[in-house]
Design a protein around this motif. Structure first.
Motif, PDB file in Angstrom:
ATOM      1  N   PRO A  73      -6.584   6.028   3.325  1.00 46.53           N
ATOM      2  CA  PRO A  73      -6.152   6.042   1.916  1.00 46.53           C
ATOM      3  C   PRO A  73      -5.351   7.297   1.597  1.00 46.53           C
ATOM      4  O   PRO A  73      -5.829   8.217   0.930  1.00 46.53           O
ATOM      5  N   TRP A  74      -4.097   7.339   2.065  1.00 40.78           N
ATOM      6  CA  TRP A  74      -3.323   8.572   1.948  1.00 40.78           C
ATOM      7  C   TRP A  74      -3.015   8.944   0.499  1.00 40.78           C
ATOM      8  O   TRP A  74      -2.640  10.085   0.219  1.00 40.78           O
ATOM      9  N   ASN A  75      -3.148   8.003  -0.429  1.00 39.09           N
ATOM     10  CA  ASN A  75      -2.942   8.344  -1.832  1.00 39.09           C
ATOM     11  C   ASN A  75      -4.027   9.290  -2.352  1.00 39.09           C
ATOM     12  O   ASN A  75      -3.879   9.888  -3.411  1.00 39.09           O
ATOM     13  N   GLN A  82      -1.749  15.733   5.879  1.00 44.06           N
ATOM     14  CA  GLN A  82      -0.959  14.701   6.541  1.00 44.06           C
ATOM     15  C   GLN A  82      -1.142  14.783   8.058  1.00 44.06           C
ATOM     16  O   GLN A  82      -1.497  15.838   8.586  1.00 44.06           O
ATOM     17  N   PHE A 270       3.408  11.053   3.950  1.00 46.69           N
ATOM     18  CA  PHE A 270       2.811   9.766   3.609  1.00 46.69           C
ATOM     19  C   PHE A 270       3.867   8.779   3.099  1.00 46.69           C
ATOM     20  O   PHE A 270       3.783   7.593   3.347  1.00 46.69           O
ATOM     21  N   SER A 271       4.840   9.287   2.367  1.00 48.12           N
ATOM     22  CA  SER A 271       5.774   8.385   1.693  1.00 48.12           C
ATOM     23  C   SER A 271       7.234   8.628   2.058  1.00 48.12           C
ATOM     24  O   SER A 271       8.118   8.058   1.440  1.00 48.12           O
TER      25      SER A 271
END
Length: 389
Positions: A73-75, A82, A270-271
């Motif tokens: 759940p990187w959010n 990271q 992540f994004s």
């Protein structure tokens, strides 16, 4: 076959983080098992940990750690948590900085040492991600109790520093101050709080330990060593008062951290598509190793001053109750008090409650279980504070 088993056990022991944030964990049992096995006449460790064998197993450990990061759940994670890809700018001091208590790893190749750290960081991140999911569930389950059982500061007309100091029980043995770095107004609030604590404990010895000084020097020593005090004006004011007050003081940071601070870890965002880099010591793995080093210093100092009140001053990411592998979890809850001082609410509690408590300039809980769930016993927001970029 016996050698392979031992190497696997050793690598597992040292690569597996303590998942209980400093409390007793399963990995210690594996370490004990290794020691018992090793003492049965299996030969010197230097013969067992052959370079080629060690490189194979550490390479596999690093690869396996990448697999553990899938579907996380990187959010719920921070930038320094990271996944690590590689290390750049390796320093000749790095082996002693990273692995002071593992001579067998210090003598390994640079490639082995780098992969070892990458595996450690990624395994820590995977475990922290899982713990964040549980923390979010726990905060949601206790949301209404958190609303109802806040400390009532509305009837107190004195300063926030005084109000926070009033919440510290006489049974507390260590006060942890978690701050937002490089902010003069925040430093002033920290100093005001420390003065209130000293006023409340006129007969008690106080020991000051700080992230902002290297280990081996007192506040007075580092004041004399700073060539450009304007750059550390807020911290200098604190150190000057500590020195003038006659407190026992010492730094927590290893000198190797400053010598190797330019070593970078390449992290996978992540994004975003392109990797980013940051100092190894700011990553989750670096913070974890620094906290372990600090723990040794704190324990050694406690042996010298068993009855003293300790003030441990560091970044919130080191001492907040919910910070990964936090220093706060080294101690008994009833003997520990965490104060957080920042210019804005930006921690996990803020995120998980969607900023529902941000309007409170001073916020706290007397219930220790709630405090440990939130991250602090008391939090002070400093209005108008501007942090250096």
């Amino acid at each position: 076959m016996k050698k392979i088993v031992i190497v696997l056990l050793v690598v597992f022991c040292f690569s597996t983080p303590n998942v209980s944030y400093g409390e007793a964990g399963l990995w210690k049992k594996f370490v004990s098992s290794y020691k018992r096995y090793f003492e049965k006449g299996t030969g010197p460790r230097s013969k067992i940990l052959q370079p080629k064998q060690l490189e194979i197993f550490v390479r596999k450990r690093a690869a396996d750690s990448q697999k553990e990061l899938k579907n996380m759940p990187w959010n719920l994670m921070y930038r320094n948590e990271q996944p690590a890809l590689q290390i750049k700018g390796w320093s000749k001091y790095m082996s002693k900085a990273l692995y002071p208590n593992t001579p067998w790893l210090q003598s390994a190749s640079q490639q082995v040492q780098e992969r070892y750290f990458i595996a450690l960081h990624n395994r820590l991140a995977a475990k922290v991600a899982k713990q964040r999911i549980q923390l979010l569930k726990d905060i949601r389950a206790e949301f209404y109790r958190l609303l109802k059982e806040r400390t009532d500061f509305t009837k107190m007309s004195k300063s926030f520093a005084w109000q926070a100091a009033q919440q510290v029980s006489p049974n507390v043995k260590q006060i942890l101050i978690g701050e937002e770095h490089d902010n003069k107004k925040i430093s002033q609030t920290v100093l005001a709080f420390m003065k209130e604590i000293k006023a409340q404990n006129p007969q008690r010895q106080i020991v000051y330990l700080s992230e902002f000084m290297m280990h081996g020097g007192s506040a007075g020593f580092w004041l004399r060593m700073w060539e450009t005090p304007d750059d550390v004006e807020g911290y200098a004011q604190i150190m000057r008062w500590v020195d003038q007050s006659g407190m026992v003081s010492n730094g927590l940071e290893s000198i190797y951290v400053s010598q190797t601070f330019l070593t970078q870890v390449v992290l996978k965002p992540f994004s975003q598509q392109e990797p980013t880099s940051m100092s190894l010591w700011r990553t989750l793995g670096g913070v974890y190793l620094r906290n372990i080093y600090w723990r040794k210093i704190i324990e050694e100092t406690r042996e010298k001053y068993p009855d003293a009140l300790f003030i441990i001053h560091a970044g919130a990411g080191h001492v907040n109750y919910t910070a990964p592998y936090t220093v706060a979890r080294f101690f008994k809850p009833e003997e520990t008090f965490v104060l957080e001082v920042s210019s804005r609410d930006g921690g996990l509690f803020h995120a998980y409650t969607k900023g529902g408590f941000d309007i409170e300039p001073i916020l706290g809980w007397r219930d220790k279980d709630l405090a440990r769930l939130v991250g602090y016993d008391v939090r002070i927001l400093v209005p108008g504070a501007v942090t250096k970029k």
